[in-house]
Write a protein that holds these residues in place. Structure first.
Motif, PDB file in Angstrom:
ATOM      1  N   ALA A 177      56.972  67.576 -90.538  1.00 52.00           N
ATOM      2  CA  ALA A 177      56.298  68.856 -90.729  1.00 52.00           C
ATOM      3  C   ALA A 177      56.786  69.820 -89.660  1.00 52.00           C
ATOM      4  O   ALA A 177      57.568  69.467 -88.776  1.00 52.00           O
ATOM      5  CB  ALA A 177      54.780  68.683 -90.649  1.00 52.00           C
ATOM      6  N   GLY A 178      56.315  71.058 -89.749  1.00 49.25           N
ATOM      7  CA  GLY A 178      56.576  72.046 -88.714  1.00 49.25           C
ATOM      8  C   GLY A 178      55.361  72.180 -87.822  1.00 49.25           C
ATOM      9  O   GLY A 178      54.255  71.755 -88.174  1.00 49.25           O
ATOM     10  N   PHE A 179      55.547  72.775 -86.641  1.00 48.43           N
ATOM     11  CA  PHE A 179      54.450  72.982 -85.704  1.00 48.43           C
ATOM     12  C   PHE A 179      54.157  74.477 -85.592  1.00 48.43           C
ATOM     13  O   PHE A 179      55.025  75.259 -85.192  1.00 48.43           O
ATOM     14  CB  PHE A 179      54.794  72.422 -84.321  1.00 48.43           C
ATOM     15  CG  PHE A 179      54.842  70.923 -84.264  1.00 48.43           C
ATOM     16  CD1 PHE A 179      53.695  70.164 -84.397  1.00 48.43           C
ATOM     17  CD2 PHE A 179      56.055  70.262 -84.086  1.00 48.43           C
ATOM     18  CE1 PHE A 179      53.736  68.781 -84.337  1.00 48.43           C
ATOM     19  CE2 PHE A 179      56.112  68.877 -84.018  1.00 48.43           C
ATOM     20  CZ  PHE A 179      54.947  68.130 -84.151  1.00 48.43           C
ATOM     21  N   ALA A 180      52.927  74.847 -85.922  1.00 45.06           N
ATOM     22  CA  ALA A 180      52.495  76.241 -85.818  1.00 45.06           C
ATOM     23  C   ALA A 180      51.949  76.500 -84.426  1.00 45.06           C
ATOM     24  O   ALA A 180      50.794  76.862 -84.240  1.00 45.06           O
ATOM     25  CB  ALA A 180      51.443  76.547 -86.877  1.00 45.06           C
ATOM     26  N   ALA A 181      52.799  76.302 -83.423  1.00 47.27           N
ATOM     27  CA  ALA A 181      52.346  76.342 -82.032  1.00 47.27           C
ATOM     28  C   ALA A 181      52.679  77.631 -81.317  1.00 47.27           C
ATOM     29  O   ALA A 181      52.011  77.993 -80.342  1.00 47.27           O
ATOM     30  CB  ALA A 181      52.967  75.179 -81.254  1.00 47.27           C
ATOM     31  N   SER A 182      53.723  78.340 -81.789  1.00 49.58           N
ATOM     32  CA  SER A 182      54.181  79.505 -81.044  1.00 49.58           C
ATOM     33  C   SER A 182      54.860  80.555 -81.915  1.00 49.58           C
ATOM     34  O   SER A 182      55.385  81.535 -81.397  1.00 49.58           O
ATOM     35  CB  SER A 182      55.184  79.063 -79.972  1.00 49.58           C
ATOM     36  OG  SER A 182      56.308  78.438 -80.582  1.00 49.58           O
ATOM     37  N   GLY A 183      54.879  80.345 -83.216  1.00 46.66           N
ATOM     38  CA  GLY A 183      55.606  81.246 -84.094  1.00 46.66           C
ATOM     39  C   GLY A 183      57.103  81.087 -83.987  1.00 46.66           C
ATOM     40  O   GLY A 183      57.854  81.948 -84.441  1.00 46.66           O
ATOM     41  N   GLN A 184      57.580  79.966 -83.418  1.00 42.29           N
ATOM     42  CA  GLN A 184      59.013  79.793 -83.182  1.00 42.29           C
ATOM     43  C   GLN A 184      59.568  78.507 -83.767  1.00 42.29           C
ATOM     44  O   GLN A 184      60.595  78.005 -83.322  1.00 42.29           O
ATOM     45  CB  GLN A 184      59.282  79.860 -81.671  1.00 42.29           C
ATOM     46  CG  GLN A 184      58.965  81.235 -81.103  1.00 42.29           C
ATOM     47  CD  GLN A 184      59.009  81.290 -79.592  1.00 42.29           C
ATOM     48  OE1 GLN A 184      58.677  80.328 -78.909  1.00 42.29           O
ATOM     49  NE2 GLN A 184      59.419  82.430 -79.068  1.00 42.29           N
ATOM     50  N   CYS A 185      58.899  77.984 -84.805  1.00 41.56           N
ATOM     51  CA  CYS A 185      59.466  76.846 -85.528  1.00 41.56           C
ATOM     52  C   CYS A 185      60.444  77.312 -86.592  1.00 41.56           C
ATOM     53  O   CYS A 185      61.161  76.501 -87.181  1.00 41.56           O
ATOM     54  CB  CYS A 185      58.364  75.984 -86.137  1.00 41.56           C
ATOM     55  SG  CYS A 185      57.416  76.757 -87.466  1.00 41.56           S
ATOM     56  N   LEU A 186      60.504  78.612 -86.843  1.00 40.81           N
ATOM     57  CA  LEU A 186      61.468  79.220 -87.751  1.00 40.81           C
ATOM     58  C   LEU A 186      62.010  80.455 -87.049  1.00 40.81           C
ATOM     59  O   LEU A 186      61.262  81.386 -86.751  1.00 40.81           O
ATOM     60  CB  LEU A 186      60.797  79.605 -89.072  1.00 40.81           C
ATOM     61  CG  LEU A 186      61.717  80.128 -90.169  1.00 40.81           C
ATOM     62  CD1 LEU A 186      62.576  78.990 -90.747  1.00 40.81           C
ATOM     63  CD2 LEU A 186      60.915  80.793 -91.286  1.00 40.81           C
ATOM     64  N   VAL A 187      63.326  80.466 -86.764  1.00 36.75           N
ATOM     65  CA  VAL A 187      63.921  81.592 -86.039  1.00 36.75           C
ATOM     66  C   VAL A 187      65.235  81.973 -86.693  1.00 36.75           C
ATOM     67  O   VAL A 187      65.881  81.168 -87.361  1.00 36.75           O
ATOM     68  CB  VAL A 187      64.161  81.252 -84.541  1.00 36.75           C
ATOM     69  CG1 VAL A 187      62.851  80.861 -83.862  1.00 36.75           C
ATOM     70  CG2 VAL A 187      65.205  80.154 -84.384  1.00 36.75           C
ATOM     71  N   SER A 188      65.645  83.224 -86.486  1.00 38.65           N
ATOM     72  CA  SER A 188      66.875  83.723 -87.086  1.00 38.65           C
ATOM     73  C   SER A 188      67.730  84.406 -86.034  1.00 38.65           C
ATOM     74  O   SER A 188      67.252  84.788 -84.956  1.00 38.65           O
ATOM     75  CB  SER A 188      66.556  84.703 -88.219  1.00 38.65           C
ATOM     76  OG  SER A 188      65.735  85.764 -87.754  1.00 38.65           O
ATOM     77  N   ALA A 189      69.025  84.553 -86.359  1.00 35.20           N
ATOM     78  CA  ALA A 189      69.955  85.300 -85.522  1.00 35.20           C
ATOM     79  C   ALA A 189      70.984  85.946 -86.438  1.00 35.20           C
ATOM     80  O   ALA A 189      71.544  85.278 -87.315  1.00 35.20           O
ATOM     81  CB  ALA A 189      70.645  84.395 -84.506  1.00 35.20           C
TER      82      ALA A 189
END
Length: 346
Positions: A177-189
């Motif tokens: 699963a993903g962790f909703a801990a910091s808003g940074q389990c999904l990032v883009s560049a």
């Protein structure tokens, strides 16, 4: 602390002198919410989102905060775990939870009014994080549904959303699963590259897409997993090739060895940090205009790297959940009990 415009080297080259003399200057919010969502727009403007449906905004460097919480989110006590802001007026926030608790909210007037642009109706889905490539194109991710992570896409700035086909998504591992801990389990560049961090399964993986979420490639991060509390909690990519990951075991008092890794090939391969942070870290950010300096934050403190994540050293103690830096060089952090700070020179 005396305020300073960011933490750039005075030589103007953009390199950092190992952040000597820099630390977090706390900005009193007057709230006790836990802020896991953070969007740093500039040295003066930042947004935070958190528990009890709370959203705050500052436009004066944190001297004062406006409570711009979406009324429905506040009334229902939604958990707002991520917020992405384009400027002082436009922002998109994500609430997490099973079924209809997962929603996307959008404002165009600095939080005076909010529009709900997505409400999850699948009881199996649980959205964790969102990211934007630019002011129009963005994605959100849900924990696996029917054995695959679910990706939600927008191409109009968050006004409307659609679930992408899962044909290009690898199968999820058992318990992953993903962790909703910091808003940074999904990032883009850049304009098309995006990365997804996982945990909870037998190994902690990082998935990469080079086509805005339509097809993905998975790689093992090397960060320990094998337990629902362990894995990769935050990612940060300086560009489409260079990134780092942090995580560990979020349970208080549990050891988190090997809780950081680096990649130089867009996430195809990951190498453990030689000197990782000493404990679980949930937030990560590159410092703008610096080739190899970055921050990691967690409940027990902030760490800094000046070699691209290969080695870390303590910057200062104090609990934060998330960290974000703006293009002007300013960095903000947020966490429990209304705690928000801006990185400044003493």
């Amino acid at each position: 602390m005396q305020e300073a415009p960011g933490v750039q080297d005075a030589s103007g080259t953009g390199e950092l002198r190992e952040l000597r003399g820099a630390g977090w200057a706390l900005k009193q919010t007057g709230k006790d919410a836990r802020f896991r969502g953070l969007a740093a727009v500039s040295r003066t403007t930042a947004w935070v989102a958190g528990s009890k449906g709370t959203v705050l905004r500052t436009v004066d460097g944190g001297r004062s905060w406006q409570d711009v919480s979406p009324p429905a989110a506040a009334a229902e006590g939604l958990e707002l775990r991520d917020i992405e802001a384009f400027d002082a007026r436009r922002a998109v926030a994500l609430s997490i939870g099973e079924g209809e608790a997962s929603r996307v909210l959008r404002t165009e007037d600095g939080g005076k009014t909010w529009t709900e642009s997505f409400r999850n109706t699948d009881p199996r889905a649980f959205y964790d994080c969102l990211t934007f490539f630019d002011s129009r194109h963005g994605l959100a991710v849900s924990d696996p549904v029917d054995g695959k992570f679910r990706i939600l896409s927008t191409d109009d700035g968050g006004r409307s959303w659609a679930v992408l086909p899962d044909t290009g998504m690898p199968d999820a591992l058992p318990g992953e699963a993903g962790f909703a801990a910091s808003g940074q389990c999904l990032v883009s560049a850049g304009s098309r590259d995006v990365w997804l961090a996982t945990g909870g399964g037998p190994v902690a993986r990082i998935l990469h897409s080079a086509d805005r979420g339509r097809t993905w490639r998975a790689a093992e991060s090397g960060i320990p997993a094998g337990d629902p509390a362990k894995g990769v909690f935050a990612l940060a990519f300086r560009d489409r090739t260079t990134g780092f990951a942090v995580g560990g075991d979020y349970r208080s008092g549990q050891a988190s060895p090997q809780a950081a890794a680096v990649s130089a090939d867009a996430g195809r391969n990951w190498s453990p940090s030689g000197t990782p942070p000493p404990a679980y870290r949930s937030g990560a950010a590159w410092l703008p205009h610096a080739r190899a300096a970055a921050l990691a934050v967690g409940p027990t403190g902030t760490d800094v790297t000046t070699d691209g994540g290969r080695s870390w050293r303590a910057l200062e103690p104090g609990s934060f959940d998330t960290v974000d830096c703006a293009a002007d060089g300013s960095c903000w952090a947020a966490g429990e009990k209304g705690r928000v700070g801006r990185l400044e020179r003493r």
